[in-house]
Scaffold this motif. Structure first.
Motif, short mmCIF file in Angstrom:
data_model
loop_
_atom_site.label_atom_id
_atom_site.label_comp_id
_atom_site.label_asym_id
_atom_site.label_seq_id
_atom_site.Cartn_x
_atom_site.Cartn_y
_atom_site.Cartn_z
N LYS A 1 27.88 31.53 37.72
CA LYS A 1 27.38 32.78 36.88
C LYS A 1 27.99 34.25 37.20
O LYS A 1 28.11 34.80 36.41
N ALA B 1 31.53 34.37 36.87
CA ALA B 1 31.87 34.44 35.09
C ALA B 1 31.30 35.81 34.54
O ALA B 1 32.17 36.26 33.95
N CYS C 1 33.60 38.52 32.67
CA CYS C 1 33.42 39.12 31.59
C CYS C 1 33.24 40.57 31.40
O CYS C 1 33.71 41.25 30.39
N ILE D 1 29.99 32.95 26.79
CA ILE D 1 29.63 32.72 27.85
C ILE D 1 28.44 33.37 28.59
O ILE D 1 27.53 32.97 29.33
N TYR E 1 30.47 25.16 29.54
CA TYR E 1 30.46 26.38 30.15
C TYR E 1 31.67 26.48 30.93
O TYR E 1 32.44 27.53 30.65
N LYS F 1 34.60 26.67 28.70
CA LYS F 1 34.80 28.07 27.97
C LYS F 1 35.45 29.01 28.85
O LYS F 1 36.28 29.84 28.50
N VAL F 2 34.98 28.94 30.05
CA VAL F 2 35.87 29.78 31.35
C VAL F 2 37.09 29.52 31.24
O VAL F 2 38.07 30.40 31.36
#
Length: 159
Positions: A43, A46, A50, A96, A106, A109-110
């Motif tokens: 997390k 990611a 982002c 995300i 998850y 998508k990354v």
């Protein structure tokens, strides 16, 4: 400002944007190296991806793409495509940021975001950046403006 920001020399726009690309690629590699149980780390990384991509895309669109359009170096189609690619990335980023790492899709998508960015980077570095140099843009001034804009951007959802 003469290429200076907070006392440090700021690289020209192309060098700065290429460094962003390199930094995000390293973050994607770090994410991919994590095991399924490393949810907190996933997390965190990611969200860092982002944030970095959000800063990069906003500053790049507002400053670099605008300058490229004004230069008129036969780049309209290339810039339009890059803007659409940014929109697709922003959509995935929003998804995300609303998810937890243990949710279905998850990691996928990354991964898809990583692949989209890799494609986008190849086009920018292979086609757009050489055209920017050829267009005789003031890349140092653009680098300063891009860095200043990036420094203003944050994601409120990241605590």
């Amino acid at each position: 400002m003469g290429g200076k920001l907070k006392g440090a020399k700021v690289p020209d726009a192309v060098t700065l944007l290429k460094q962003d690309h390199k930094n995000v690629k390293a973050l994607f590699s770090k994410f991919e190296s994590l095991g399924d149980a490393a949810l907190v780390s996933k997390k965190k990384i990611a969200h860092q991806i982002c944030l970095e991509l959000t800063k990069h895309t906003i500053a790049e669109e507002e400053i670099f793409y605008t300058a490229m359009r004004k230069a008129g170096e036969d780049t309209k189609d290339m810039l339009d495509e890059a803007t659409v690619e940014h929109a697709a990335a922003k959509d995935l980023i929003a998804q995300i940021l609303k998810m937890e790492p243990d949710e279905d899709l998850y990691d996928a998508k990354v991964k898809v975001l990583s692949e989209q960015i890799e494609h986008h980077v190849k086009e920018e570095e292979g086609e757009m950046f050489p055209k920017a140099k050829k267009a005789k843009l003031d890349l140092v001034a653009l680098g300063v403006a891009i860095q200043e804009r990036k420094d203003e951007i944050s994601l409120p959802s990241l605590q």
